[in-house]
Enzyme design. Structure first.
Site, PDB file in Angstrom:
ATOM      1  N   TRP A 193      91.461 -51.297   0.065  1.00  0.00           N
ATOM      2  CA  TRP A 193      89.492 -50.415   0.321  1.00  0.00           C
ATOM      3  C   TRP A 193      88.584 -51.206  -1.069  1.00  0.00           C
ATOM      4  O   TRP A 193      89.390 -51.048  -2.063  1.00  0.00           O
ATOM      5  CB  TRP A 193      90.100 -49.366   0.045  1.00  0.00           C
ATOM      6  N   ASP A 360      75.575 -38.893   8.733  1.00  0.00           N
ATOM      7  CA  ASP A 360      77.087 -39.582   8.198  1.00  0.00           C
ATOM      8  C   ASP A 360      77.805 -38.554   8.737  1.00  0.00           C
ATOM      9  O   ASP A 360      77.430 -37.836   9.722  1.00  0.00           O
ATOM     10  CB  ASP A 360      77.027 -40.378   7.071  1.00  0.00           C
ATOM     11  N   ASP A 361      78.570 -38.347   7.672  1.00  0.00           N
ATOM     12  CA  ASP A 361      79.784 -37.827   8.211  1.00  0.00           C
ATOM     13  C   ASP A 361      80.023 -36.438   8.072  1.00  0.00           C
ATOM     14  O   ASP A 361      78.856 -36.077   7.318  1.00  0.00           O
ATOM     15  CB  ASP A 361      81.289 -38.133   7.440  1.00  0.00           C
ATOM     16  N   ARG A 437      94.067 -39.148   5.372  1.00  0.00           N
ATOM     17  CA  ARG A 437      92.696 -38.270   5.148  1.00  0.00           C
ATOM     18  C   ARG A 437      93.281 -37.251   6.084  1.00  0.00           C
ATOM     19  O   ARG A 437      92.270 -37.205   6.844  1.00  0.00           O
ATOM     20  CB  ARG A 437      91.696 -39.504   5.471  1.00  0.00           C
ATOM     21  N   ASP A 472      83.099 -45.599  12.608  1.00  0.00           N
ATOM     22  CA  ASP A 472      83.563 -45.664  11.769  1.00  0.00           C
ATOM     23  C   ASP A 472      85.276 -45.607  12.532  1.00  0.00           C
ATOM     24  O   ASP A 472      85.577 -45.148  13.228  1.00  0.00           O
ATOM     25  CB  ASP A 472      83.755 -44.729  10.528  1.00  0.00           C
ATOM     26  N   ASN A 474      89.226 -44.532   9.829  1.00  0.00           N
ATOM     27  CA  ASN A 474      89.241 -43.993   8.869  1.00  0.00           C
ATOM     28  C   ASN A 474      90.726 -44.668   8.367  1.00  0.00           C
ATOM     29  O   ASN A 474      91.451 -44.060   6.833  1.00  0.00           O
ATOM     30  CB  ASN A 474      88.799 -43.228   7.819  1.00  0.00           C
ATOM     31  N   ASP A 542      83.042 -50.290   1.713  1.00  0.00           N
ATOM     32  CA  ASP A 542      83.015 -48.841   0.874  1.00  0.00           C
ATOM     33  C   ASP A 542      82.242 -48.854  -1.130  1.00  0.00           C
ATOM     34  O   ASP A 542      81.874 -47.908  -1.174  1.00  0.00           O
ATOM     35  CB  ASP A 542      83.486 -48.055   0.570  1.00  0.00           C
TER      36      ASP A 542
HETATM   37  C1  GLA Z   1      84.618 -43.900   5.297  1.00  0.00           C
HETATM   38  C2  GLA Z   1      83.137 -44.816   5.129  1.00  0.00           C
HETATM   39  C3  GLA Z   1      82.045 -44.789   4.640  1.00  0.00           C
HETATM   40  C4  GLA Z   1      82.298 -43.229   5.568  1.00  0.00           C
HETATM   41  C5  GLA Z   1      82.884 -42.539   4.978  1.00  0.00           C
HETATM   42  C6  GLA Z   1      82.758 -40.716   5.359  1.00  0.00           C
HETATM   43  O1  GLA Z   1      84.985 -43.776   3.978  1.00  0.00           O
HETATM   44  O2  GLA Z   1      83.784 -46.030   4.890  1.00  0.00           O
HETATM   45  O3  GLA Z   1      80.881 -45.366   4.360  1.00  0.00           O
HETATM   46  O4  GLA Z   1      81.321 -43.057   6.280  1.00  0.00           O
HETATM   47  O5  GLA Z   1      84.425 -42.838   5.784  1.00  0.00           O
HETATM   48  O6  GLA Z   1      84.085 -39.655   5.804  1.00  0.00           O
END
Ligand code: GLA
Length: 722
Positions: A193, A360-361, A437, A472, A474, A542
């Site tokens: 990562w 985003d999130d 997570r 996404d 994760n 990221d």
């Molecule tokens: C991942 C993505 C990030 C962001 C987060 C949100 O880590 O790579 O860019 O969108 O999730 O939780």
């Protein structure tokens, strides 16, 4: 492009764009690998006799050393004792497979791959070689597809059980190439990562080497790609033989150097923890593998892959089209936002010339941190009192496009979805559900789970009237297995998950054909050609630190074009490294991909905002060259001192050059940077200084650099033909 069969030497000769691939039939029985490399006009007797010991008329399994043959479809344990491409377990428990040539067909076009993504395009031709194991009735079709405009050969295998008893596939790789000799360096991409796809070069040694993953995703640690480089191969010269897989799950890319120092290279679905029950009448398709040959080193390989991605992998209206400049609120707000804060950001974004606002999130359920609500794709009215729909209207009224983050494959234990369907996640009965997570993975092998995901995600995208989606993923998969699979089919899980993923991705993307999709996986954890068939953009990492991104983008570009690499300008100190780099450097590096921002514009000075406005004008004006031009890696950042890359428009009328310093050296004398890919007979003007240089001069002598004497400084040149 041509696929010819020469009956006199029993050879199939496939060729396109300077590449030849030749298969020879051994006594009409086994397809042997004769040649892959620079194109040859014809096959002379001398070339053919290399394999003549294998092709005499009295060929028999008992006499002939299959173990030392270069083969197109090797199988372990039936003469060949090296690792093979296929392994099939019969109902009796034995695994012998004697695959004998039956027939061939040369078709126009490509051929379907049973639910798997694949390359498309006109002007293609496919050779199908059908082999069969007479005693079990197993039939194997080897397909080879060529395109008129590419030195890339697509290979795939279909295995069909034409027998009367069920069999189990235990290994079904997509291709094998047996090289003459092993004097090559192996290039693979590996990382973690925030350190995705760093290059690794190593010499081949006898035994097994390569790259692979068992994580259920192509992953941040590995990439489904490898290349063999001749000893003299460099960025611009020498032979390079590459394989890349059109697949997003666990894979194996291996090179086995045998007793004769010959290298066997194979790529395909990871055989560890894999099996597939093949009932009588059933077929199994492997993913496509792309074989790329370059006689102009790594740059030739990359140019071939990039063109191939643009013309044969990417689909929909955004392939080869301008991309919106975006702002993503993630690093600006994380989970702490409300409608007003988002609109404040959007208003400033509009003022500085950004096209697309991405939420985003954190917009759904009651997700104030990463420990809840995945699966509850309904609007959080505490943060968005007018819902997604109201926010989207306001963003559109500002004159911006609206984009949305989703993570469709996941479920939080703290979610209504989990409370209603606790069995929908991947888990093992009576064992702790291992969270990552704070989340679990939905079981995409189940139709009802897939249908529910498609319905709720499509609902959110329609409600939000979205123009862009960040899809996404994760976490990787623990406790592999599905309640919907019988115990004896549990090893089908990983591949079934990926087929389930492709099912939901293709249903959602085709329901929103005008929407731009960007794939993401905790950064760049599913950056592969499989996802690229549905989503033309991919979040690269990221890690948005300008220097770290030089390393990541440099080696990502071996296979993937700038148009696929999401690249954003973020705040300083950088959230991943703590490093402070100048805005100009962050922007220069982000121009190596699909450009955007990931910071709070409202915390910037008027001067910075004014720079951003100018940068955006630049990107808009030069985007076609930046995204779709021919990409040249000029200086490798892996020397850890500096990096440089450039893109040249197809007509060679424009070029953008980026140079980046790492640590400043004291007492430096002015440096020159040699450019590539320009028209030597043309003159180019630097649009910022007005200086004019000859294309020949820039490529032979170089362009003078005048980078400020400080760490992480950069210099860009925007050149246009006079
Ligand atoms: C991942 C993505 C990030 C962001 C987060 C949100 O880590 O790579 O860019 O969108 O999730 O939780």
């Amino acid at each position: 492009m041509s696929i010819l069969f020469d009956a006199s030497c029993q050879c199939f000769h496939l060729s396109s764009q300077g590449m030849s691939y030749i298969i020879q039939m051994a006594a009409g029985r086994y397809p042997l690998h004769l040649y892959w490399g620079a194109s040859v006009r014809h096959i002379s007797d001398d070339l053919v006799t290399r394999l003549s010991i294998y092709t005499h008329d009295n060929f028999s399994l008992h006499e002939t050393p299959l173990d030392r043959m270069p083969q197109e479809a090797p199988v372990f344990g039936c003469g060949d004792l090296r690792e093979g491409m296929l392994h099939v377990r019969h109902a009796s428990g034995t695994a012998a497979l004697d695959l004998v040539f039956q027939k061939y067909e040369i078709r126009t076009g490509t051929c379907p791959k049973g639910g798997l993504p694949r390359a498309h395009g006109e002007n293609s031709e496919t050779l199908v070689l059908t082999l069969a194991d007479v005693s079990s009735g197993i039939e194997v079709e080897l397909t080879y597809t060529l395109w008129e405009d590419s030195p890339i050969l697509a290979r795939h295998v279909r295995i069909t059980n034409n027998g009367t008893a069920p069999v189990t596939l235990e290994r079904a790789l997509s291709c094998c190439v047996d090289f003459e000799g092993s004097d090559y360096r192996l290039l693979t991409l590996s990382g973690a990562w925030a350190r995705e796809r760093h290059e690794d070069f190593r010499p081949l040694v006898q035994g097994n080497q390569g790259t692979s993953t068992v994580r259920g995703a192509s992953s941040v640690q590995t990439s489904p790609f490898m290349a063999l480089l001749s000893p003299d191969a460099t960025e611009e010269n020498g032979d390079v033989y590459a394989m890349a897989l059109c697949y997003s799950g666990s894979f194996l890319a291996s090179v086995d150097v045998d007793q004769d120092h010959n290298a066997r290279a194979m790529i395909g679905i990871q055989p560890f923890d894999f099996s597939w029950a093949l009932a009588p009448g059933a077929s199994f398709d492997t993913p496509e593998a792309y074989l790329c040959y370059s006689h102009t080193g790594l740059s030739g390989m990359s140019h071939a892959f990039h063109t191939f991605v643009h013309h044969h992998i990417n689909q929909g209206p955004f392939a080869l089209a301008p991309r919106p400049l975006l702002i993503n609120n993630w690093e600006a707000t994380y989970f702490q936002f409300n409608e007003e804060k988002l609109l404040d950001l959007a208003r400033t974004a509009k003022k500085v010339g950004i096209d697309l606002f991405v939420l985003d999130d954190g917009w759904f359920g009651h997700r104030d941190s990463d420990n809840s609500s995945l699966g509850d794709w309904y609007d959080d009215l505490r943060k968005l009192p007018h819902g997604l729909s109201g926010l989207s209207d306001r963003i559109h009224e500002l004159g911006l496009l609206f984009g949305l983050w989703v993570e469709p494959e996941m479920i939080s234990p703290d979610s209504d979805l989990y409370r209603a369907h606790p069995d929908w996640c991947i888990h093992a009965e009576d064992r702790m559900r291992i969270e990552c997570r704070h989340q679990l993975v939905l079981d995409l092998t189940r139709q009802e789970v897939r249908d529910a995901i498609v319905a709720s995600i499509c609902g959110a995208l329609a409600r939000g009237k979205v123009d862009y989606v960040k899809w996404d993923m994760n976490r990787n998969i623990n406790m592999v297995g599905s309640a919907a699979l019988p115990p004896e089919r549990m090893k089908e899980f990983h591949h079934r998950y990926i087929l389930g993923l492709y099912d939901i991705v293709s249903r959602v993307t085709s329901a929103f054909p005008k929407v731009l999709f960007e794939s993401c996986a905790g950064g760049g954890g599913r950056f592969d050609l499989g996802m690229a068939c549905y989503m033309p953009q991919n979040w690269t990492s990221d890690d948005t630190d300008a220097w770290e991104r030089c390393l990541i983008q440099h080696s990502t570009s071996y296979v993937f074009p700038p148009s696929m690499m999401g690249a954003h300008v973020s705040a300083v100190p950088n959230h991943q490294t703590g490093r402070i780099t100048p805005l100009a450097s962050r922007a220069a590096v982000a121009m190596g991909g699909t450009y955007g921002y990931e910071l709070d514009l409202n915390r910037l000075t008027a001067e910075e905002l004014s720079s951003i406005r100018s940068l955006n004008e630049r990107v808009h004006a030069w985007q076609n060259t930046l995204l779709y031009g021919t990409y040249h890696r000029l200086l490798s950042p892996y020397a850890r001192t500096r990096a440089a890359f450039m893109t040249v428009s197809e007509d060679r009328k424009q070029a953008v050059v980026t140079f980046m310093n790492a640590l400043a050296e004291p007492n430096q004398k002015p440096k020159l940077l040699k450019l590539r890919g320009l028209d030597p007979d043309a003159d180019y003007r630097d649009v910022d200084t007005g200086k004019v240089y000859g294309g020949d001069e820039l490529m032979s002598y170089g362009i003078p650099l005048s980078v400020p004497q400080a760490d992480f400084t950069s210099q860009q040149f925007f050149l246009t033909i006079c």
